[in-house]
Design an enzyme around this catalytic site. Structure first.
Site, PDB file in Angstrom:
ATOM      1  N   LYS A   1      47.599  53.361  44.886  1.00 10.53           N
ATOM      2  CA  LYS A   1      46.064  53.406  45.523  1.00 10.53           C
ATOM      3  C   LYS A   1      45.835  52.260  46.259  1.00 10.53           C
ATOM      4  O   LYS A   1      45.402  51.126  45.622  1.00 10.53           O
ATOM      5  CB  LYS A   1      45.221  53.954  44.505  1.00 10.53           C
ATOM      6  CG  LYS A   1      43.764  53.340  44.970  1.00 10.53           C
ATOM      7  CD  LYS A   1      42.977  54.162  45.949  1.00 10.53           C
ATOM      8  CE  LYS A   1      41.520  53.576  46.125  1.00 10.53           C
ATOM      9  NZ  LYS A   1      41.421  52.322  46.893  1.00 10.53           N
TER      10      LYS A   1
ATOM     11  N   GLU B   1      33.440  33.017  40.774  1.00  3.73           N
ATOM     12  CA  GLU B   1      34.600  33.265  42.055  1.00  3.73           C
ATOM     13  C   GLU B   1      33.816  33.593  43.322  1.00  3.73           C
ATOM     14  O   GLU B   1      32.909  34.437  43.277  1.00  3.73           O
ATOM     15  CB  GLU B   1      35.548  34.256  41.567  1.00  3.73           C
ATOM     16  CG  GLU B   1      36.789  34.236  42.610  1.00  3.73           C
ATOM     17  CD  GLU B   1      37.699  35.460  42.196  1.00  3.73           C
ATOM     18  OE1 GLU B   1      36.999  36.613  41.695  1.00  3.73           O
ATOM     19  OE2 GLU B   1      38.891  35.112  42.213  1.00  3.73           O
TER      20      GLU B   1
ATOM     21  N   GLU C   1      44.668  42.194  36.509  1.00  3.48           N
ATOM     22  CA  GLU C   1      44.612  40.763  37.011  1.00  3.48           C
ATOM     23  C   GLU C   1      43.548  40.448  37.871  1.00  3.48           C
ATOM     24  O   GLU C   1      43.270  41.282  38.949  1.00  3.48           O
ATOM     25  CB  GLU C   1      46.132  40.690  37.926  1.00  3.48           C
ATOM     26  CG  GLU C   1      46.608  39.156  38.104  1.00  3.48           C
ATOM     27  CD  GLU C   1      45.918  38.558  39.409  1.00  3.48           C
ATOM     28  OE1 GLU C   1      44.759  37.865  39.453  1.00  3.48           O
ATOM     29  OE2 GLU C   1      46.651  38.733  40.298  1.00  3.48           O
TER      30      GLU C   1
HETATM   31  O1  TXE Z   1      37.722  44.464  44.830  1.00  2.00           O
HETATM   32  P1  TXE Z   1      37.902  45.717  44.054  1.00  2.00           P
HETATM   33  P2  TXE Z   1      36.933  44.165  46.289  1.00  2.00           P
HETATM   34  C1  TXE Z   1      37.684  39.817  43.622  1.00  2.00           C
HETATM   35  C2  TXE Z   1      36.771  38.975  44.557  1.00  2.00           C
HETATM   36  C3  TXE Z   1      35.988  40.146  45.455  1.00  2.00           C
HETATM   37  C4  TXE Z   1      35.762  40.978  44.247  1.00  2.00           C
HETATM   38  C5  TXE Z   1      35.649  42.249  44.831  1.00  2.00           C
HETATM   39  O2  TXE Z   1      35.944  38.263  43.863  1.00  2.00           O
HETATM   40  O3  TXE Z   1      35.048  39.735  45.883  1.00  2.00           O
HETATM   41  O4  TXE Z   1      36.944  41.069  43.494  1.00  2.00           O
HETATM   42  O5  TXE Z   1      36.652  42.798  45.770  1.00  2.00           O
HETATM   43  C6  TXE Z   1      39.670  50.141  43.745  1.00  2.00           C
HETATM   44  N1  TXE Z   1      37.869  52.948  39.927  1.00  2.00           N
HETATM   45  N2  TXE Z   1      38.916  40.175  43.933  1.00  2.00           N
HETATM   46  O6  TXE Z   1      35.817  45.020  46.284  1.00  2.00           O
HETATM   47  O7  TXE Z   1      36.565  46.545  44.066  1.00  2.00           O
HETATM   48  C7  TXE Z   1      39.560  49.595  45.206  1.00  2.00           C
HETATM   49  O8  TXE Z   1      39.534  50.725  46.118  1.00  2.00           O
HETATM   50  C8  TXE Z   1      39.210  52.888  40.407  1.00  2.00           C
HETATM   51  C9  TXE Z   1      39.929  39.463  43.192  1.00  2.00           C
HETATM   52  O9  TXE Z   1      37.791  44.313  47.104  1.00  2.00           O
HETATM   53  O10 TXE Z   1      37.890  45.231  42.791  1.00  2.00           O
HETATM   54  C10 TXE Z   1      40.849  48.718  45.445  1.00  2.00           C
HETATM   55  O11 TXE Z   1      41.879  49.524  45.475  1.00  2.00           O
HETATM   56  N3  TXE Z   1      39.360  51.838  41.212  1.00  2.00           N
HETATM   57  C11 TXE Z   1      41.353  39.852  43.419  1.00  2.00           C
HETATM   58  C12 TXE Z   1      40.905  47.920  44.105  1.00  2.00           C
HETATM   59  O12 TXE Z   1      40.241  48.864  43.119  1.00  2.00           O
HETATM   60  C13 TXE Z   1      38.558  51.369  42.227  1.00  2.00           C
HETATM   61  C14 TXE Z   1      41.592  40.487  44.532  1.00  2.00           C
HETATM   62  C15 TXE Z   1      40.272  46.652  44.181  1.00  2.00           C
HETATM   63  O13 TXE Z   1      38.763  46.669  44.481  1.00  2.00           O
HETATM   64  C16 TXE Z   1      37.144  51.697  41.995  1.00  2.00           C
HETATM   65  C17 TXE Z   1      40.489  41.114  45.213  1.00  2.00           C
HETATM   66  C18 TXE Z   1      36.988  52.528  40.588  1.00  2.00           C
HETATM   67  N4  TXE Z   1      35.538  52.633  40.425  1.00  2.00           N
HETATM   68  C19 TXE Z   1      39.307  40.970  45.045  1.00  2.00           C
HETATM   69  N5  TXE Z   1      36.417  50.791  42.380  1.00  2.00           N
HETATM   70  C20 TXE Z   1      42.633  39.281  42.877  1.00  2.00           C
HETATM   71  N6  TXE Z   1      42.577  39.290  41.488  1.00  2.00           N
HETATM   72  O14 TXE Z   1      43.289  38.878  43.434  1.00  2.00           O
HETATM   73  C21 TXE Z   1      37.298  50.267  43.560  1.00  2.00           C
HETATM   74  N7  TXE Z   1      38.475  50.487  43.168  1.00  2.00           N
END
Ligand code: TXE
Length: 497
Positions: free
Chosen positions: A182, A389, A257
């Protein structure tokens, strides 16, 4: 070949080897961060599509076509996939750059290295061994078997989609699992292309599926599906809490992660020029949208002022521009929402009394979600900017006097993903490596990555490890087999054996 970012592209999902739209027929738009314009459309999968994908993965998991493949044969398929990625590096690099705004320089480097994850893991596929156990029972023998877990849900964010997928999918398949992928709704294109390459490599239908859509709908349907046996998630902490709750329904295993607030610690004896470059790489590469971003700078007071001056000078020279241009050094934020997050952090840091040394605003660009490299001097390690962060190009700096003080500040964080130590003192380097609480320690370097080295965090940075020799074992169940060696009949049923 150069892809045309202006031509609207349309993508499908792959479920059980069939390329398909969403059952509802709904689609969503993906925007190019350099222009803010729609460049692609993807199927918006709902629960019914997710159910089909999980069913397909479940069927494939139990199919003789997949189960009868030897581990060596699985390894060969992964090696073939690595070769196909290598042949398609330029296309994948351009797609990822258009989709999430990452520099083409960086996507070329990342995609160029991607096959190594598949080659390395391919070699591990037939080295998943069991053990014989030295029992304390003379008439028994026992051994262990490592089996695949089942259907894996791989949930991927937008910042480095291909890399973060490779370190999940390669070990999952090497161990004999099947996967439903996904992608993030903000960067789905390269993962759809990856599944096409997996098909070309001969990976059987249903073994690797991809569903596109939004987190709260597609993602939640997938992570709460009863046939999903493990969820491998990279993303933010708030989303991780939803995923943990979903996993609890079905006792699915989890690896998480979740990013960090990684300290970069510069001692007075460091090679300061290298440290400046390492810190620029840590926080301004990928516009700070990196889980390992070195966003907390702890600088020894004896070099503090000249160091910050040199850092600000170097950062001010960063060439911000179109991520597809070869000479750009910093591209846009991947989403308008992430740009708003950065602006909120900057406003709060100013309100908290942090002193702005550089940036703190959008550059003068006609379009796109760009933000300048930004450096704040903070008053305390407890400041919001030192603790939370940003996931953007914002460095928070603070001086320290002693090694103990640096260590205490480094560890005074909810996070623990990575740390950079800059010193020429070998004993101090090892002391810090031992005592800093984080999953990755880089000494006199930063952002080094290898298929052989594990990544993963302490504390709120998550749990489980990806990449490296143990990554395949994270996708196995350990089974213990007991054999009674005695030819005596079992007499008393009410004793422990
Ligand atoms: O990531 P999300 P977002 C951090 C960074 C950023 C924050 C949010 O601080 O501002 O996270 O980023 C899926 N059930 N990182 O909104 O929401 C979503 O569709 C299942 C750290 O982009 O965590 C996507 O595929 N899945 C980081 C994935 O989760 C769900 C990298 C990540 O989305 C869901 C990116 C749900 N309820 C952001 N809601 C790192 N560790 O590198 C969302 N998703």
């Amino acid at each position: 070949m150069s892809l045309q970012p202006d031509a609207l592209r349309s993508f499908q999902m792959c479920i059980g080897g069939e390329w398909t739209d969403a059952l509802s027929g709904n689609t969503f738009d993906s925007l190019n961060p350099a222009t803010g314009q729609v460049w692609a459309q993807f199927p918006d999968a709902d629960e019914r599509d997710v159910n089909c994908a999980v069913d397909a993965a479940h069927t494939a998991f139990h199919s003789s076509e997949w189960r009868s493949l030897t581990p060596t044969a699985r390894g060969k398929l992964l090696r073939k996939l690595g070769d196909l990625i290598a042949e398609n590096t330029e296309t994948l690099a351009q797609l990822e750059s258009i989709d999430n705004g990452k520099l083409i320089r960086e996507t070329r480097g990342q995609v160029g290295y991607l096959p190594e994850f598949f080659y390395y893991t391919a070699g591990l596929a037939d080295k998943i061994e069991g053990e014989t156990l030295p029992l304390d029972k003379p008439d028994m023998m026992a051994y262990t078997i490592r089996e695949p877990i089942g259907v894996i849900a791989a949930i991927i964010p937008w910042n480095s989609p291909l890399y973060l997928t490779a370190i999940k999918v390669a070990p999952a398949l090497a161990a004999g699992n099947t996967v439903v992928l996904k992608p993030s709704e903000h960067a789905s294109a390269t993962l759809v292309e990856l599944v096409k390459l997996a098909e070309q490599a001969g990976i059987p239908k249903g073994v690797l599926n991809v569903v596109t859509g939004f987190g709260p709908s597609t993602g939640a349907a997938l992570t709460s599906h009863p046939l999903v046996r493990k969820i491998a998630f990279t993303g933010g902490a708030a989303t991780a809490r939803h995923v943990i709750r979903s996993s609890a329904e079905n006792f699915a295993r989890l690896s998480l992660e979740l990013g960090g607030k990684s300290p970069q610690i510069v001692f007075a004896d460091a090679d300061l020029e290298s440290a400046v470059n390492g810190i620029v790489a840590g926080i301004f590469a990928a516009s700070g949208q990196s889980c390992v971003a070195g966003s907390r700078l702890l600088i020894h007071k004896d070099v503090y002022e000249p160091f910050i001056t040199a850092l600000a000078e170097r950062a001010a020279r960063i060439k911000i521009g179109n991520p597809q241009a070869d000479d750009s050094e910093m591209g846009p934020m991947a989403t308008a929402a992430q740009l708003a997050v950065v602006e909120d952090f900057v406003a709060r840091a100013k309100a908290d009394g942090a002193r702005l040394r550089l940036g703190g605003k959008r550059p003068d660009m006609a379009q796109g979600w760009y933000y300048e490299p930004t450096i704040f001097e903070c008053n305390s390690n407890a400041d919001y900017l030192m603790q939370e962060e940003v996931f953007g190009p914002v460095a928070a700096v603070i001086p320290f006097e002693t090694e103990e003080e640096a260590l205490a500040m480094a560890n005074d964080s909810n996070y623990g993903l990575a740390a950079g130590i800059w010193t020429r003192d070998i004993a101090r380097a090892h002391r810090m490596a031992r005592d800093v609480h984080s999953g990755i320690i880089w000494v006199n370097t930063y952002r080094a990555v290898s298929a052989m080295a594990s990544i993963g965090g302490f504390k709120h940075s998550g749990y489980g490890r990806e990449s490296g020799i143990d990554s395949v074992l994270e996708y196995t169940e350990r089974k213990t087999v007991w054999i009674n060696l005695s030819s005596e009949p079992m007499a008393d049923p009410f004793v422990m054996r």
